[in-house]
Design a protein around this motif. Structure first.
Motif, PDB file in Angstrom:
ATOM      1  N   HIS A 118       0.852  -1.189   0.000  1.00  0.00           N
ATOM      2  CA  HIS A 118       0.000   0.000   0.000  1.00  0.00           C
ATOM      3  C   HIS A 118       0.887   1.238   0.000  1.00  0.00           C
ATOM      4  O   HIS A 118       1.023   1.922   1.025  1.00  0.00           O
ATOM      5  CB  HIS A 118      -0.924  -0.019   1.218  1.00  0.00           C
ATOM      6  N   THR A 127      -9.438  -3.370   0.810  1.00  0.00           N
ATOM      7  CA  THR A 127      -8.596  -3.239   2.006  1.00  0.00           C
ATOM      8  C   THR A 127      -8.488  -1.774   2.405  1.00  0.00           C
ATOM      9  O   THR A 127      -8.596  -0.870   1.571  1.00  0.00           O
ATOM     10  CB  THR A 127      -7.180  -3.801   1.766  1.00  0.00           C
ATOM     11  N   LYS A 128      -8.251  -1.570   3.703  1.00  0.00           N
ATOM     12  CA  LYS A 128      -8.052  -0.224   4.239  1.00  0.00           C
ATOM     13  C   LYS A 128      -6.789  -0.205   5.085  1.00  0.00           C
ATOM     14  O   LYS A 128      -6.627  -1.034   5.982  1.00  0.00           O
ATOM     15  CB  LYS A 128      -9.258   0.203   5.080  1.00  0.00           C
ATOM     16  N   ASN A 129      -5.914   0.739   4.786  1.00  0.00           N
ATOM     17  CA  ASN A 129      -4.671   0.931   5.519  1.00  0.00           C
ATOM     18  C   ASN A 129      -4.874   2.099   6.484  1.00  0.00           C
ATOM     19  O   ASN A 129      -5.219   3.206   6.069  1.00  0.00           O
ATOM     20  CB  ASN A 129      -3.531   1.220   4.543  1.00  0.00           C
ATOM     21  N   ASP A 130      -4.661   1.866   7.782  1.00  0.00           N
ATOM     22  CA  ASP A 130      -5.038   2.845   8.801  1.00  0.00           C
ATOM     23  C   ASP A 130      -4.314   4.178   8.695  1.00  0.00           C
ATOM     24  O   ASP A 130      -4.843   5.202   9.116  1.00  0.00           O
ATOM     25  CB  ASP A 130      -4.827   2.254  10.202  1.00  0.00           C
ATOM     26  N   PRO A 154      -6.290   6.703   5.896  1.00  0.00           N
ATOM     27  CA  PRO A 154      -7.693   6.439   6.234  1.00  0.00           C
ATOM     28  C   PRO A 154      -8.694   6.911   5.204  1.00  0.00           C
ATOM     29  O   PRO A 154      -9.850   6.489   5.229  1.00  0.00           O
ATOM     30  CB  PRO A 154      -7.881   7.198   7.560  1.00  0.00           C
ATOM     31  N   SER A 166      -8.411   6.441   1.922  1.00  0.00           N
ATOM     32  CA  SER A 166      -8.272   5.672   0.684  1.00  0.00           C
ATOM     33  C   SER A 166      -8.759   4.238   0.880  1.00  0.00           C
ATOM     34  O   SER A 166      -8.494   3.618   1.911  1.00  0.00           O
ATOM     35  CB  SER A 166      -6.809   5.658   0.228  1.00  0.00           C
ATOM     36  N   LEU A 167      -9.471   3.742  -0.129  1.00  0.00           N
ATOM     37  CA  LEU A 167      -9.897   2.345  -0.161  1.00  0.00           C
ATOM     38  C   LEU A 167      -9.230   1.675  -1.348  1.00  0.00           C
ATOM     39  O   LEU A 167      -9.290   2.179  -2.475  1.00  0.00           O
ATOM     40  CB  LEU A 167     -11.421   2.243  -0.282  1.00  0.00           C
ATOM     41  N   ILE A 202     -12.621   6.937   5.835  1.00  0.00           N
ATOM     42  CA  ILE A 202     -13.659   5.941   5.579  1.00  0.00           C
ATOM     43  C   ILE A 202     -14.122   5.335   6.904  1.00  0.00           C
ATOM     44  O   ILE A 202     -13.311   4.867   7.708  1.00  0.00           O
ATOM     45  CB  ILE A 202     -13.120   4.841   4.642  1.00  0.00           C
ATOM     46  N   THR A 215     -18.309   7.854   4.742  1.00  0.00           N
ATOM     47  CA  THR A 215     -17.204   8.578   5.384  1.00  0.00           C
ATOM     48  C   THR A 215     -17.688   9.533   6.475  1.00  0.00           C
ATOM     49  O   THR A 215     -16.973  10.459   6.839  1.00  0.00           O
ATOM     50  CB  THR A 215     -16.405   9.367   4.325  1.00  0.00           C
TER      51      THR A 215
END
Length: 446
Positions: free
Chosen positions: A263, A346-349, A352, A354-355, A375, A391
């Motif tokens: 990511h 997936t979501k990267n913390d 936040p 971006s998906l 998100i 969101t």
């Protein structure tokens, strides 16, 4: 898309029945069951205290209402409105309550995880399971409802017990090779149990139904490890989200890594696409609007947004986490497969807004959706490869292979979408704000 009227709910307690006919909501101590089509109240129940949790039985005939502060559970019947059941755990307390897959047993976990009590609605019998472990996901049922796996902690060691759900007898009991078990989950076909360690040690173990260790996997050492785990619907892939901002995919034959998804903060591959939300707010009305009118609700505003394709290379907004604090906002915290196994979201913390959407047939990045706010929730349509997300603003976002769009809520007042629920048929979406809900009905051509 058509939107229903806005109705009240408390603590985001809103659940669609498994058969898709009803939606149950709670307002303080009142439980309301509404018809999903016209939202007319079908049943109204009064509980003994403020409800903290509700859950439908698998056959949609009963609703469980848990009141954790008082250690109470009340069960209501849709077929027999006069029938009701009350379970009082007494001074031992209550921290969680859930249905068994057959919809006729209730599993209550007492305070401090001293035991799990299994209550039968049919025979009124009670069974006790000792030593349940307090962890992220310590209990899971196979998809056919035949077996339950439970994480246990005895004598400073982790154990796993497998129970047969028909009569709750113990089928297997074995020690887990974990330092501090954090969760377990059955594969969708019910053949393999995935068990993972706490974030302090990167270890995931694969067990068969009879307790045999099939394989174990560790990507690295001496750093924060596993943050999220999910199975693909076909059971062919086990996907692991880690604190190092990577997703690792294990195959179901050798249980070895076949692919690793990064990511990065910059997308520069010309074969990928980045859709960025562009927002513009315009005031509808004259120039002589009062302050009260301007703040009364979003009906006076027309907040429009749309997705635009960002030229590559594209720089994604990244938040630098504070690594000195506990639970840093970094790593892959949420992952979800589409129902046809084709796509992974997936979501990267620390990104936040971006998906990330991945093509699981080609095992590569498909697109990134970038938003103006973090998100809150994303969930796949159960019937087709279509994703909805929110969101925390007055919009709902839809993505499919055909494209993506931002939809403004056409409702009265300020309604900020905090979470979403798809109807089992994919015909509608329940939108939840802090204290309200409405339903977005999808046209068939949508």
């Amino acid at each position: 898309m058509n939107f229903s009227d806005v109705l009240k709910q408390s603590n985001q307690l809103c659940k669609i029945s498994p058969d898709g006919k009803y939606v149950a909501t709670c307002v303080q101590y009142r439980l309301m069951v509404r018809d999903i089509i016209n939202l007319q109240i079908v049943h109204l129940y009064s509980c003994l205290d403020q409800v903290m949790h509700i859950e439908w039985s698998s056959d949609s005939m009963f609703i469980l209402c848990a009141m954790y502060k008082r250690g109470l559970v009340q069960v209501w019947s849709l077929e027999q409105p006069d029938w009701h059941c009350k379970i009082d755990e007494g001074s031992i307390g209550l921290v969680s309550s859930r249905w068994s897959p057959d919809g006729r047993h209730i599993l209550n976990t007492t305070e401090f995880h001293l035991r799990i009590t299994v209550w039968s609605l049919c025979t009124k019998s009670v069974s006790y399971i000792k030593y349940p472990k307090a962890c992220q996901k310590g209990m899971d049922f196979t998809s056919d409802g035949r077996y339950m796996a439970l994480a246990e902690r005895r004598e400073c060691k982790d154990y796993i017990s497998v129970f047969v759900c028909d009569d709750w007898h113990l089928l297997r009991h074995f020690e887990s090779e974990t330092q501090d078990l954090a969760g377990l989950e059955w594969s969708p076909n019910g053949c393999v149990l995935a068990v993972w360690d706490s974030c302090l040690e990167y270890k995931i173990l694969l067990y068969s139904l009879d307790g045999r260790l099939l394989s174990s996997y560790s990507a690295y050492e001496w750093s924060l490890g596993i943050k999220s785990v999910t199975w693909s619907p076909s059971s062919q892939f086990l996907v692991i989200g880690s604190y190092d901002e990577k997703v690792r995919i294990l195959n179901h034959i050798t249980w070895k890594k076949i692919k690793e998804f990064d990511h990065p903060g910059t997308i520069n591959n010309c074969k990928k696409s980045v859709y960025k939300e562009v927002e513009q707010t315009t005031v509808v009305g004259g120039d002589n609007l009062s302050i009260h009118q301007l703040t009364a609700g979003n009906s006076l505003f027309s907040p429009k947004s749309k997705y635009e394709i960002t030229p590559l290379p594209a720089q994604l907004p990244v938040i630098k986490p504070d690594l000195d604090r506990a639970n840093p906002k970094i790593g892959i915290s949420a992952m979800a497969f589409s129902s046809d196994n084709r796509y992974l979201a997936t979501k990267n913390d620390n990104m936040p807004q971006s998906l990330w959407l991945w093509d699981m047939q080609k095992l590569c990045l498909l697109t990134v959706l970038e938003h103006t706010a973090p998100i809150r929730c994303f969930i796949w349509d159960p019937s087709r490869p279509r994703l909805a997300l929110c969101t925390g603003n007055t919009k709902v976002y839809i993505w499919s292979a055909a494209g993506c769009l931002s939809v403004n809520l056409r409702v009265e007042g300020i309604f900020q979408v905090q979470s979403l629920l798809w109807h089992p048929s994919g015909s509608s979406i329940v939108l939840l704000s802090k204290e309200q809900f409405c339903i977005c009905y999808m046209d068939s051509e949508d």
